[in-house]
Motif scaffolding. Structure first.
Motif, PDB file in Angstrom:
ATOM      1  N   UNK A  12      47.757   7.768  24.808  1.00 53.77           N
ATOM      2  CA  UNK A  12      48.686   6.689  24.484  1.00 53.77           C
ATOM      3  C   UNK A  12      48.585   6.325  22.997  1.00 53.77           C
ATOM      4  N   UNK A  13      47.358   6.167  22.512  1.00 51.88           N
ATOM      5  CA  UNK A  13      47.152   5.754  21.126  1.00 51.88           C
ATOM      6  C   UNK A  13      47.554   6.853  20.140  1.00 51.88           C
ATOM      7  N   UNK A  14      47.256   8.108  20.465  1.00 54.26           N
ATOM      8  CA  UNK A  14      47.645   9.208  19.583  1.00 54.26           C
ATOM      9  C   UNK A  14      49.165   9.264  19.443  1.00 54.26           C
ATOM     10  N   UNK A  15      49.874   8.989  20.518  1.00 58.19           N
ATOM     11  CA  UNK A  15      51.338   8.968  20.461  1.00 58.19           C
ATOM     12  C   UNK A  15      51.847   7.712  19.751  1.00 58.19           C
TER      13      UNK A  15
ATOM     14  N   UNK B 190      42.607  21.857  10.950  1.00 60.04           N
ATOM     15  CA  UNK B 190      43.065  22.965  11.801  1.00 60.04           C
ATOM     16  C   UNK B 190      42.832  24.314  11.129  1.00 60.04           C
ATOM     17  N   UNK B 191      42.918  24.352   9.810  1.00 62.33           N
ATOM     18  CA  UNK B 191      42.690  25.610   9.100  1.00 62.33           C
ATOM     19  C   UNK B 191      41.234  26.068   9.162  1.00 62.33           C
ATOM     20  N   UNK B 192      40.345  25.213   9.645  1.00 56.50           N
ATOM     21  CA  UNK B 192      38.957  25.629   9.844  1.00 56.50           C
ATOM     22  C   UNK B 192      38.828  26.604  11.007  1.00 56.50           C
ATOM     23  N   UNK B 193      39.760  26.568  11.944  1.00 59.13           N
ATOM     24  CA  UNK B 193      39.688  27.446  13.115  1.00 59.13           C
ATOM     25  C   UNK B 193      40.968  28.231  13.365  1.00 59.13           C
ATOM     26  N   UNK B 194      41.976  28.078  12.520  1.00 57.27           N
ATOM     27  CA  UNK B 194      43.225  28.823  12.677  1.00 57.27           C
ATOM     28  C   UNK B 194      43.782  29.135  11.292  1.00 57.27           C
ATOM     29  N   UNK B 195      44.192  30.390  11.093  1.00 61.22           N
ATOM     30  CA  UNK B 195      44.697  30.777   9.776  1.00 61.22           C
ATOM     31  C   UNK B 195      46.082  30.219   9.486  1.00 61.22           C
ATOM     32  N   UNK B 196      46.871  29.987  10.510  1.00 60.82           N
ATOM     33  CA  UNK B 196      48.223  29.477  10.301  1.00 60.82           C
ATOM     34  C   UNK B 196      48.576  28.477  11.404  1.00 60.82           C
TER      35      UNK B 196
ATOM     36  N   UNK C 189      49.780  19.441  17.037  1.00 63.64           N
ATOM     37  CA  UNK C 189      49.980  18.391  18.039  1.00 63.64           C
ATOM     38  C   UNK C 189      48.844  18.387  19.057  1.00 63.64           C
ATOM     39  N   UNK C 190      48.454  19.563  19.539  1.00 62.05           N
ATOM     40  CA  UNK C 190      47.344  19.657  20.500  1.00 62.05           C
ATOM     41  C   UNK C 190      46.056  19.111  19.871  1.00 62.05           C
ATOM     42  N   UNK C 191      45.809  19.476  18.626  1.00 65.99           N
ATOM     43  CA  UNK C 191      44.625  18.962  17.918  1.00 65.99           C
ATOM     44  C   UNK C 191      44.683  17.445  17.814  1.00 65.99           C
ATOM     45  N   UNK C 192      45.847  16.915  17.483  1.00 65.47           N
ATOM     46  CA  UNK C 192      46.034  15.467  17.360  1.00 65.47           C
ATOM     47  C   UNK C 192      45.688  14.769  18.678  1.00 65.47           C
ATOM     48  N   UNK C 193      46.144  15.329  19.781  1.00 65.22           N
ATOM     49  CA  UNK C 193      45.873  14.735  21.092  1.00 65.22           C
ATOM     50  C   UNK C 193      44.386  14.809  21.437  1.00 65.22           C
ATOM     51  N   UNK C 194      43.774  15.963  21.256  1.00 66.41           N
ATOM     52  CA  UNK C 194      42.342  16.117  21.577  1.00 66.41           C
ATOM     53  C   UNK C 194      41.498  15.194  20.711  1.00 66.41           C
ATOM     54  N   UNK C 195      41.821  15.098  19.425  1.00 66.32           N
ATOM     55  CA  UNK C 195      41.075  14.169  18.558  1.00 66.32           C
ATOM     56  C   UNK C 195      41.289  12.727  19.005  1.00 66.32           C
ATOM     57  N   UNK C 196      42.472  12.414  19.526  1.00 64.67           N
ATOM     58  CA  UNK C 196      42.718  11.084  20.080  1.00 64.67           C
ATOM     59  C   UNK C 196      41.816  10.792  21.272  1.00 64.67           C
ATOM     60  N   UNK C 197      41.650  11.784  22.137  1.00 63.02           N
ATOM     61  CA  UNK C 197      40.773  11.604  23.306  1.00 63.02           C
ATOM     62  C   UNK C 197      39.341  11.361  22.868  1.00 63.02           C
ATOM     63  N   UNK C 198      38.868  12.220  21.967  1.00 64.31           N
ATOM     64  CA  UNK C 198      37.479  12.122  21.498  1.00 64.31           C
ATOM     65  C   UNK C 198      37.256  10.803  20.747  1.00 64.31           C
ATOM     66  N   UNK C 199      38.214  10.450  19.911  1.00 59.95           N
ATOM     67  CA  UNK C 199      38.085   9.230  19.107  1.00 59.95           C
ATOM     68  C   UNK C 199      38.138   7.963  19.940  1.00 59.95           C
ATOM     69  N   UNK C 200      38.747   8.028  21.108  1.00 62.13           N
ATOM     70  CA  UNK C 200      38.838   6.852  21.974  1.00 62.13           C
ATOM     71  C   UNK C 200      37.514   6.558  22.689  1.00 62.13           C
ATOM     72  N   UNK C 201      36.676   7.558  22.864  1.00 61.45           N
ATOM     73  CA  UNK C 201      35.450   7.407  23.669  1.00 61.45           C
ATOM     74  C   UNK C 201      34.590   6.217  23.237  1.00 61.45           C
ATOM     75  N   UNK C 202      34.185   6.107  21.959  1.00 61.06           N
ATOM     76  CA  UNK C 202      33.310   4.980  21.598  1.00 61.06           C
ATOM     77  C   UNK C 202      33.946   3.612  21.846  1.00 61.06           C
ATOM     78  N   UNK C 203      35.240   3.496  21.572  1.00 60.58           N
ATOM     79  CA  UNK C 203      35.901   2.202  21.768  1.00 60.58           C
ATOM     80  C   UNK C 203      36.045   1.876  23.246  1.00 60.58           C
TER      81      UNK C 203
END
Length: 148
Positions: free
Chosen positions: A16-19, A43-49, A56-70
């Motif tokens: 929800x927050x990532x969106x 993203x360029x750390x693990x994908x060349x292009x 978008x997938x990275x944005x969502x996953x980082x949103x999930x991980x970032x929500x954990x402490x809060x």
């Protein structure tokens, strides 16, 4: 809070927050301000292009991980106002620690506050929105009731 509940709440509130961040980031980008600077770099750390789907997938996953402490911190908070305040403070702290210090240092970039307010404000606001949205959703604002 049990691990299963923490994971479910972090994924739902983080989604929800990532969106919720997106329209604010888009508005800043339309005005020519810098926002979302580190998404492609990370993203360029693990994908060349990295294309839009991967970003978008990275944005969502980082949103999930970032929500954990809060989500974990909000488990013992009863007051809705305090929860929202904690969410905003978490978003600001996240911006300062991750986006204004850790990422610029890692990528050998100038710190945002050395680049001026037009660089600081967009990301700071977007991250405050993220924290507020996590707190709002965790309090049941997204579903209409709090689920524990």
């Amino acid at each position: 809070m049990q691990l299963r509940a923490l994971v479910i709440k972090s994924v739902t509130t983080g989604s929800f927050a990532a969106l919720a961040m997106v329209p604010f980031g888009f508005a800043f980008r339309v005005t020519g301000m810098r926002v979302g600077h580190y998404g492609p770099k990370f993203a360029e750390l693990y994908s060349t292009n990295p294309g839009p789907a991967l970003l978008f997938a990275q944005h969502m996953v980082l949103g999930w991980i970032s929500a954990v402490p809060l989500v974990w911190a909000l488990a013992g908070v009863r007051s809705y106002a305090v929860a929202l305040l904690m969410g905003a403070a978490y978003g600001v702290a996240y911006y300062v620690v991750i986006n204004a210090l850790a990422l610029p240092i890692y990528f050998a970039d100038m710190l945002p506050w050395n680049l001026g307010l037009p660089t600081v404000v967009p990301s700071l606001v977007v991250h405050a929105v993220f924290g507020l949205a996590v707190a709002y959703a965790e309090r049941g604002g997204f579903w209409g009731r709090r689920v524990d």
